[in-house]
Design a protein around this motif. Structure first.
Motif, short mmCIF file in Angstrom:
data_model
loop_
_atom_site.label_atom_id
_atom_site.label_comp_id
_atom_site.label_asym_id
_atom_site.label_seq_id
_atom_site.Cartn_x
_atom_site.Cartn_y
_atom_site.Cartn_z
N ILE A 494 72.25 -119.71 -71.96
CA ILE A 494 71.22 -118.73 -71.60
C ILE A 494 70.81 -118.90 -70.14
CG2 ILE A 494 68.89 -117.92 -72.10
CD1 ILE A 494 71.00 -117.28 -74.25
N ILE A 495 70.63 -120.16 -69.72
CA ILE A 495 70.24 -120.42 -68.33
C ILE A 495 71.32 -119.95 -67.36
CG2 ILE A 495 69.80 -122.25 -66.63
CD1 ILE A 495 68.36 -123.77 -68.90
N LEU A 496 72.57 -120.26 -67.67
CA LEU A 496 73.66 -119.83 -66.80
C LEU A 496 73.77 -118.31 -66.74
CD1 LEU A 496 76.47 -122.41 -67.70
CD2 LEU A 496 75.20 -122.23 -65.54
N SER A 497 73.51 -117.65 -67.88
CA SER A 497 73.57 -116.19 -67.88
C SER A 497 72.46 -115.61 -66.99
CB SER A 497 73.46 -115.64 -69.30
OG SER A 497 72.15 -115.79 -69.83
N LEU A 498 71.29 -116.26 -67.01
CA LEU A 498 70.19 -115.79 -66.17
C LEU A 498 70.47 -116.07 -64.69
CD1 LEU A 498 67.10 -116.83 -68.32
CD2 LEU A 498 67.88 -114.50 -67.80
N ILE A 499 71.09 -117.22 -64.40
CA ILE A 499 71.48 -117.51 -63.02
C ILE A 499 72.47 -116.46 -62.53
CG2 ILE A 499 72.73 -119.14 -61.55
CD1 ILE A 499 71.53 -121.40 -63.21
N TYR A 500 73.43 -116.12 -63.38
CA TYR A 500 74.40 -115.09 -63.04
C TYR A 500 73.71 -113.75 -62.81
CZ TYR A 500 78.63 -112.17 -63.62
OH TYR A 500 79.65 -111.28 -63.45
N PHE A 501 72.71 -113.46 -63.65
CA PHE A 501 72.01 -112.17 -63.53
C PHE A 501 71.23 -112.08 -62.22
CE2 PHE A 501 68.47 -109.25 -64.35
CZ PHE A 501 69.17 -108.15 -64.83
N TYR A 502 70.55 -113.15 -61.84
CA TYR A 502 69.70 -113.11 -60.65
C TYR A 502 70.37 -113.69 -59.40
CZ TYR A 502 65.75 -111.82 -63.62
OH TYR A 502 64.91 -111.15 -64.47
N PHE A 503 71.65 -113.95 -59.46
CA PHE A 503 72.34 -114.55 -58.31
C PHE A 503 72.27 -113.61 -57.11
CE2 PHE A 503 75.89 -116.19 -55.81
CZ PHE A 503 75.71 -117.55 -55.97
N PRO A 504 71.91 -114.14 -55.95
CA PRO A 504 71.75 -113.28 -54.76
C PRO A 504 73.00 -112.45 -54.45
CG PRO A 504 70.88 -115.47 -54.33
CD PRO A 504 71.58 -115.55 -55.65
N LYS A 505 72.79 -111.19 -54.19
CA LYS A 505 73.81 -110.22 -53.78
C LYS A 505 74.80 -109.84 -54.88
CE LYS A 505 73.79 -111.28 -48.82
NZ LYS A 505 74.63 -111.60 -47.65
N TYR A 506 75.27 -110.83 -55.66
CA TYR A 506 76.36 -110.55 -56.62
C TYR A 506 75.90 -110.56 -58.08
CZ TYR A 506 79.00 -111.72 -52.41
OH TYR A 506 79.49 -111.75 -51.13
N GLY A 507 74.65 -110.87 -58.31
CA GLY A 507 74.17 -110.99 -59.68
C GLY A 507 74.03 -109.67 -60.39
N GLY A 508 73.94 -109.74 -61.73
CA GLY A 508 73.83 -108.54 -62.53
C GLY A 508 72.61 -107.71 -62.24
N VAL A 509 71.56 -108.32 -61.68
CA VAL A 509 70.34 -107.58 -61.36
C VAL A 509 70.63 -106.45 -60.37
CG1 VAL A 509 69.66 -109.08 -59.43
CG2 VAL A 509 67.91 -107.85 -60.74
N TYR A 510 71.71 -106.55 -59.61
CA TYR A 510 72.04 -105.56 -58.60
C TYR A 510 72.93 -104.43 -59.14
CZ TYR A 510 70.22 -109.11 -55.44
OH TYR A 510 69.41 -110.04 -54.82
N TRP A 511 73.54 -104.65 -60.29
CA TRP A 511 74.48 -103.63 -60.76
C TRP A 511 74.47 -103.39 -62.28
CZ3 TRP A 511 77.55 -106.33 -64.06
CH2 TRP A 511 77.74 -107.69 -63.81
N PHE A 512 73.93 -104.33 -63.06
CA PHE A 512 73.94 -104.12 -64.51
C PHE A 512 72.77 -103.22 -64.91
CE2 PHE A 512 72.72 -105.31 -68.89
CZ PHE A 512 73.92 -105.05 -69.54
#
Length: 555
Positions: A494-512
């Motif tokens: 879960i933590i890794l998925s959230l890191i992936y989601f909020y990762f700067p520039k490339y995270g899912g927060v920018y495109w998912f």
């Protein structure tokens, strides 16, 4: 895509449920289109076959056999019976809540799709993301746990047959485990129709095995292993080997029924492979749950009355499987091998079902861009119409989970708890989201009416309780060898998925952005052209009438 503003009614000639319904496949495709997706998989499962997949995927007796050690060590016969009985109403509530959502929006994405649809606009993307990953890891962990038990069951059969002259090593068991995953991967890569047609055989074998245990164990067990009603039904019969207080120890035995009935979402993920999905999905979930709970309690009563009182001997069986020891005590060598052989066959079949379900969830989540390599994982083979890349991705992750076996028994136990934890978080969020804020929920053909909210509340509270309990170690004062690593593995994912989601520039927060429509990707000659030509967006589907609402206008 331009949609004409008009209302169209289609009234297909529908024979009585549950036969394969003439004309409903088009309705299924239109309903799927209203959810934003084109039809890519073939709808090979009839409602009966989907029920068969749900019940066969539960695999009541083999699943109980996989985890009965948790009841044996946490109360003995008393926990075997009462752990199941106490859990049953809550497990049914979870099944009903999932069935209601599955009827409203039958798509392979299921849980993460519902989460995005019902959650607050502010949080729906990240919650959908977390649910997608938790659901994926839960199903794959379930597959890993089940196939590991299959490997141990094969080794137990070898030990029984050799009169204990064969003692398997962890490496040998892992070899069987790896070979099993490869075999499952090959079977799940072929056309879905073959699996669909096999479901009646799966159900028949499961039912026959259940009744063989319920009738055969009491008839064959020697007097020395018989237990009285006082031992089975009263607290005087509690045999607690865990070190926890008796009450909490009984709670830990809940993993037996919770694990056995943990795959409520299986029919949901196969919904795009099923005809008449808005009815077949809830029918499969509720029918399989009710039958499994009733038959399972019968099995547990039969076992509790005929397992003796020496729980230490059963828990520490030289066969490596407590259930194999119970059957050996009841039937002797030849009888135990015969029954155990059927258990192994059914366990293998359950693995095929779980890998199929996992591949469909991976396919759906990748279709919406939620996973790394989504472009590859979402591909559907043109010849078999199955997501082959998703099949082998799921099998590969399960293989990696199997490496935990080399860390000891506690790590293996964590795989089972991980399967429950991953699934329960993925169930909890969409069920809660539907009621915690304003959303556009529209009931499907299966609806609980005034009972909907209390059922959802009960199921949510139960799942929160189970999530907390299953983080505890099997005994107090854990060491590195006896720690419950579920919180580490599950929490890490879960933590890794959230890191992936909020990762700067490339995270899912920018495109998912949650579910992504695939209608624009359809072939102009078959996909969007067909839908646009008819101008249809499905609103409600009834058993005897398919009502299609178009352009947002209602009659």
């Amino acid at each position: 895509m331009r949609v004409p503003s008009e209302r169209v009614e289609i009234t297909p000639n529908l024979p009585p449920f549950p036969g394969k319904l003439t004309g409903v496949t088009d309705g299924d495709e239109l309903l799927l289109a209203s959810l934003g997706y084109k039809q890519e998989l073939r709808r090979e499962f009839t409602p009966w076959e989907l029920f068969g997949l749900a019940f066969g995927g539960i695999g009541v007796f083999p699943s109980i056999a996989s985890v009965i050690s948790f009841a044996v060590s946490n109360g003995g016969p008393f926990a075997v019976v009462w752990g199941w009985a106490i859990s049953s109403p809550f497990l049914l509530a979870v099944g009903l809540a999932i069935a209601e959502l599955g009827s409203a929006a039958p798509t392979s994405g299921g849980l993460y799709y519902w989460t995005h649809r019902f959650s607050s606009p502010r949080y729906k993307n990240v919650l959908s993301w977390v649910v997608g990953y938790s659901n994926a890891i839960g199903i794959v962990a379930g597959l890993a746990g089940l196939d590991w038990q299959f490997a141990e069951q094969v080794m137990a059969a070898a030990s029984i047959g050799s009169d204990l002259s064969f003692a398997p090593t962890s490496a040998q068991t892992f070899g069987v485990y790896a070979a099993t995953l490869v075999a499952h991967g090959l079977l799940c890569s072929v056309s879905t129709k073959y699996m669909a047609r096999l479901q009646p055989i799966y159900v028949t074998l499961n039912i026959l095995l259940c009744f063989a245990i319920i009738i055969g164990v009491p008839a064959a067990t020697p007097r020395e292993f018989k237990n009285s009603a006082k031992v089975v039904f009263t607290s005087s019969g509690i045999q607690n080997l865990s070190g926890w207080p008796d009450g909490f120890s009984l709670v830990l035995s809940f993993i037996v029924p919770v694990w056995t009935l943990g795959g409520y979402d299986a029919p949901v993920h196969i919904s795009e492979d099923a005809s008449n999905a808005s009815f077949a999905v809830p029918w499969a979930i509720t029918g399989a749950t009710v039958v499994a709970l009733i038959v399972g309690w019968g099995i547990n009563i039969a076992l509790a009355f005929n397992m003796g009182t020496d729980m230490e001997a059963i828990a520490g069986s030289e066969f490596g499987q407590p259930m194999a020891q119970i059957l050996f005590n009841s039937f002797g060598k030849r009888g135990a091998l015969a029954v155990w052989g059927v258990v192994i066959v059914i366990q293998f079949m359950i693995g095929v079902t779980l890998l199929t379900v996992s591949s469909r969830q991976i396919f759906a989540f990748s279709r919406d861009g939620g996973l790394p390599f989504s472009t590859l994982l979402r591909r559907v083979n043109k010849h078999t119409h199955t997501p082959i890349h998703a099949v082998w991705f799921s099998a590969s992750i399960a293989l990696l989970f199997g490496l935990l076996s080399f860390a000891g028994a506690a790590a293996v136990g964590a795989i089972f708890s991980l399967g429950v934890a991953g699934q329960y978080l993925a169930f909890l969020i969409p069920i809660s989201a539907r009621w915690l804020g304003k959303n556009d929920f529209k009931p499907g053909r299966f609806h609980l009416g005034v009972l909907s909210f209390p059922v959802a509340t009960i199921s949510a509270l139960w799942m929160v309780f189970i999530l907390v309990v299953f983080m505890f170690p099997t005994s107090p004062g854990p060491t590195a060898a006896t720690m419950n690593y579920t919180v580490v593995v599950w929490g890490g994912v879960i933590i890794l998925s959230l890191i992936y989601f909020y990762f700067p520039k490339y995270g899912g927060v920018y495109w998912f952005t949650g579910p992504v429509s695939t209608l624009e990707d359809s072939d102009s000659s078959q996909g969007d052209a067909t839908i646009e030509e008819k101008g249809l967006v499905v609103g409600k589907v009834y058993q005897q009438e398919l009502l299609v609402e178009v352009g947002g206008n209602r009659a």
